[in-house]
Design a protein around this motif. Structure first.
Motif, PDB file in Angstrom:
ATOM      1  N   CYS A 129      20.099 -16.157   3.564  1.00  0.00           N
ATOM      2  CA  CYS A 129      20.131 -17.402   4.327  1.00  0.00           C
ATOM      3  C   CYS A 129      19.653 -18.513   3.410  1.00  0.00           C
ATOM      4  CB  CYS A 129      19.223 -17.307   5.553  1.00  0.00           C
ATOM      5  SG  CYS A 129      19.046 -18.881   6.417  1.00  0.00           S
ATOM      6  N   ARG A 130      20.555 -19.399   3.066  1.00  0.00           N
ATOM      7  CA  ARG A 130      20.195 -20.458   2.110  1.00  0.00           C
ATOM      8  C   ARG A 130      19.294 -21.495   2.751  1.00  0.00           C
ATOM      9  NH1 ARG A 130      24.198 -21.946  -2.556  1.00  0.00           N
ATOM     10  NH2 ARG A 130      22.135 -22.251  -3.427  1.00  0.00           N
ATOM     11  N   CYS A 131      19.291 -21.570   4.082  1.00  0.00           N
ATOM     12  CA  CYS A 131      18.379 -22.494   4.749  1.00  0.00           C
ATOM     13  C   CYS A 131      16.982 -21.903   4.867  1.00  0.00           C
ATOM     14  CB  CYS A 131      18.896 -22.844   6.143  1.00  0.00           C
ATOM     15  SG  CYS A 131      20.502 -23.637   6.132  1.00  0.00           S
TER      16      CYS A 131
ATOM     17  N   PHE B  25      18.301 -20.116  13.234  1.00  0.00           N
ATOM     18  CA  PHE B  25      19.306 -20.614  12.289  1.00  0.00           C
ATOM     19  C   PHE B  25      19.188 -22.121  12.142  1.00  0.00           C
ATOM     20  CE2 PHE B  25      21.825 -22.129  15.839  1.00  0.00           C
ATOM     21  CZ  PHE B  25      21.542 -21.208  16.842  1.00  0.00           C
ATOM     22  N   GLN B  26      19.703 -22.599  11.006  1.00  0.00           N
ATOM     23  CA  GLN B  26      19.759 -24.045  10.797  1.00  0.00           C
ATOM     24  C   GLN B  26      21.211 -24.475  10.677  1.00  0.00           C
ATOM     25  OE1 GLN B  26      16.818 -25.495   7.957  1.00  0.00           O
ATOM     26  NE2 GLN B  26      15.543 -23.731   8.434  1.00  0.00           N
ATOM     27  N   CYS B  27      21.825 -24.305   9.473  1.00  0.00           N
ATOM     28  CA  CYS B  27      23.216 -24.745   9.338  1.00  0.00           C
ATOM     29  C   CYS B  27      24.184 -23.787  10.008  1.00  0.00           C
ATOM     30  CB  CYS B  27      23.591 -24.907   7.868  1.00  0.00           C
ATOM     31  SG  CYS B  27      23.888 -23.338   7.030  1.00  0.00           S
ATOM     32  N   GLY B  28      23.794 -22.520  10.135  1.00  0.00           N
ATOM     33  CA  GLY B  28      24.646 -21.555  10.825  1.00  0.00           C
ATOM     34  C   GLY B  28      25.629 -20.802   9.940  1.00  0.00           C
ATOM     35  N   ALA B  29      25.691 -21.126   8.660  1.00  0.00           N
ATOM     36  CA  ALA B  29      26.693 -20.484   7.806  1.00  0.00           C
ATOM     37  C   ALA B  29      26.492 -18.974   7.703  1.00  0.00           C
ATOM     38  CB  ALA B  29      26.662 -21.114   6.414  1.00  0.00           C
ATOM     39  N   CYS B  30      25.250 -18.553   7.738  1.00  0.00           N
ATOM     40  CA  CYS B  30      24.976 -17.132   7.583  1.00  0.00           C
ATOM     41  C   CYS B  30      24.889 -16.405   8.916  1.00  0.00           C
ATOM     42  CB  CYS B  30      23.651 -16.917   6.844  1.00  0.00           C
ATOM     43  SG  CYS B  30      22.192 -17.367   7.843  1.00  0.00           S
ATOM     44  N   THR B  31      24.904 -17.167  10.027  1.00  0.00           N
ATOM     45  CA  THR B  31      24.462 -16.615  11.308  1.00  0.00           C
ATOM     46  C   THR B  31      25.358 -15.501  11.855  1.00  0.00           C
ATOM     47  OG1 THR B  31      23.510 -18.781  11.768  1.00  0.00           O
ATOM     48  CG2 THR B  31      23.609 -17.235  13.602  1.00  0.00           C
TER      49      THR B  31
HETATM   50  S1  FES Z   1      21.129 -20.939   8.656  1.00  0.00           S
HETATM   51 FE1  FES Z   1      21.970 -21.976   6.923  1.00  0.00          FE
HETATM   52  S2  FES Z   1      22.362 -20.301   5.588  1.00  0.00           S
HETATM   53 FE2  FES Z   1      21.247 -19.353   7.152  1.00  0.00          FE
END
Ligand code: FES
Ligand code: FAD
Ligand code: SF4
Ligand code: FES
Lengths: 157, 335
Positions: A136-138, A99-105
């Motif tokens: 996952c937008r990242c 994960f990066q930003c975590g919004a989808c995690t």
């Molecule tokens: S980690 Fe950023 S949207 Fe999936």
């Protein structure tokens, strides 16, 4: 305003909540029960961020009416592991840096945790298809696939 | 979203005779301002968007309509069976066209929620229909015009449409069902009846305001799906690899005997205002010697009268190629 009482077991705990019939399960979790780990991405079934388990199966809580959860068992991201005792999928996401930003995690992890109990898959292609309901937008997809496969391997070991 | 009364139809005691379920009986007898909800993935979504807000919602998802039975060559599927459960049923696992129409649709989460009854009755995904701030939409407000014809129309239909409405019927399952000669069993004000899936939906060029031929309050109780003595397949072409509606799709059920098409039935998706049964193509093919040239002739015949707007101008050609490729794959005739 039409209200109904909903009896729902969330992460093993029984709740009786009076809700507006219009409420979604997602809003019941986040607003009424203050379980804010489950994320609201699109609120219209298009992203998977709100994935929870209902009676053990993965579902979108944004398109589930709260009243339809009456008498059922819900598991959210708060209920599958603790910081000291992570769920194997959570551990795999950490190990694989998935994960990066975590919004989808939270949604990814809940979807993958249910997938581990589903049959008929084994390859990276299978994972890509069977996790396609979680965007996952990242663009962490390659590592998410790695994490799901590694959680599966860990479980089989 | 408008306030509504929620009624759960879960009277299992009287389940043997669904007809006597109180909530359903009321919905059937006084259907004004009442709608059914099953998985809710269309109905609840539209209510939240303010597109279609009935005063009473009757939840049928817990009625005993979740069984799948096989007798002889007929699959009888309860309307509340989920897409996921139907796809993994032993009789469906090897019926390629049905299985793939289910598994190539939506996402795993949505397939766990969505029922087969709700799937065939899902409403169009036309973005102008789903946005109540758009004033021109003959489906939502009869006589108001059609914003899509002048608007962005990549996912819209080219068959069974005219300038009054180009909405696509986006169900993949229903496209397979028309190619399988499936029927729905219903329970309504006049008792029970059986309707061919090809007769269930209403073409936009006939009446854009009407989606289907069910009368108010009529409930689908089962799908009846004849199991074919033929090969089959479903090909879906879309803008991304998964979790996306069809731009075009083709459901083909065919049996070749001594090089001749002894049986052929075709459904097309992504192109029709209804799940499109390709009767013109079938007429070209039936009883003829299978060949690539014949497949191309059949596909061309089906799309000959397509109605396009600039956004959908690519569709007839894509639909032709989709159908030809699927005919080749199912018949294994490549020359
Ligand atoms: S980690 Fe950023 S949207 Fe999936
Ligand atoms: C993001 C997204 C992507 C999707 N992608 C696809 C796709 O690729 N392919 C595809 O085919 N579909 C797709 N869908 C649509 C989805 O499959 C349908 O919304 C779903 O199948 C509807 O079933 P449901 O049980 O949720 O129906 P509901 O939403 O509960 O009901 C749908 C309609 O049917 C009526 N109804 C339901 N059951 C009955 C019954 N037994 N008798 C009479 N009336 C009834 C309801 O009143 C309502 O009007 C997608 C949906 C979403 C949100
Ligand atoms: S295509 Fe049909 S549903 Fe879409 S805006 Fe036009 S009339 Fe409405
Ligand atoms: S928030 Fe539920 S699918 Fe996007």
């Amino acid at each position: 305003m039409s209200r109904l009482s909903v009896d729902v077991t969330v992460n093993g705990e029984q709740h009786s909540v009076e809700v507006d019939t219009r409420r979604s399960l997602l809003d019941l979790l986040r607003e009424d029960l203050a379980l804010t780990g489950t994320q609201k991405g699109c609120d219209q079934g298009a992203c998977g961020a709100c994935t929870v388990h209902l009676d053990g199966q993965r579902r979108l809580s944004c398109l589930t009416m709260a009243v339809q959860a009456d008498g059922r068992e819900v598991t959210t991201i708060e209920g599958i592991g603790t910081p000291d005792d992570l769920h194997p999928v959570q551990q795999a996401f950490l190990d694989c840096d998935a994960f990066q930003c975590g919004a989808c995690t939270a949604g990814q992890v809940m979807s993958a945790a249910a997938l581990l109990d589903e049959e008929g898959w084994s390859t990276a292609d299978d994972v890509r298809e069977l996790m396609s309901g979680n965007l996952c937008r990242c663009g962490a997809y390659p590592r998410i696939v790695d994490a799901v496969l590694s959680a599966r391997t860990a479980r089989e070991a | 979203m408008r306030d509504f009364t929620y009624v759960l139809a879960d009277d299992v005691a009287s389940a043997g005779s669904l007809v006597h379920n109180d909530a359903v009986a009321r919905a059937v007898q006084t259907p004004d301002d009442v709608a059914y909800v099953a998985g809710g993935t269309t109905q609840y979504d539209l209510m939240r968007d303010g597109v279609w807000s009935p005063g009473t919602l009757v939840d049928i998802s817990r009625l005993p309509l979740a069984d799948i039975e096989v007798s002889d060559d007929l699959l009888v599927v309860g309307a509340a069976v989920t897409m996921a459960d139907l796809a993994r049923h032993p009789s469906v696992v090897d019926l390629d066209v049905l299985r793939d129409s289910l598994l190539l649709a939506a996402s795993p989460q949505l397939r766990t929620m969505a029922t087969v009854g709700g799937n065939v009755l899902q409403r169009t995904r036309c973005r102008y229909f789903r946005d109540p701030t758009v004033t021109q939409c003959n489906k939502r407000v009869p006589g108001s015009g059609c914003a899509a014809v002048e608007g962005t129309a990549r996912t819209h239909a080219v068959l069974g449409v005219d300038a009054g409405c180009i909405a696509v019927h986006a169900s993949d399952l229903a496209v397979a069902l028309v190619a399988l000669d499936a029927r729905v069993r219903t329970h309504g004000p006049h008792g029970g009846r059986t309707i061919s899936v090809t007769q269930l939906h209403v073409r936009a060029d006939e009446d854009p305001a009407r989606d289907n031929t069910l009368v108010a309050g009529e409930l689908i109780t089962h799908l009846e799906i004849p199991l074919p003595d033929a090969r089959s397949g479903y090909l879906k072409v879309r803008d991304r690899a998964s979790y996306e509606f069809a731009l075009t799709s083709a459901a083909v059920v065919a049996r070749v005997e001594d090089g001749v098409l002894a049986h052929v039935a075709i459904g097309l998706g992504g192109v029709g205002s209804v799940p499109w049964r390709a009767t013109r193509a079938e007429e070209v093919l039936r009883g003829q010697r299978a060949s690539l040239a014949l497949f191309e002739e059949a596909a061309a015949a089906e799309l000959a009268d397509a109605f396009t707007v600039p956004g959908t101008a690519f569709k007839p050609e894509l639909a032709r190629r989709t159908l030809v490729r699927q005919l080749r794959d199912v018949t294994e005739v490549t020359a």
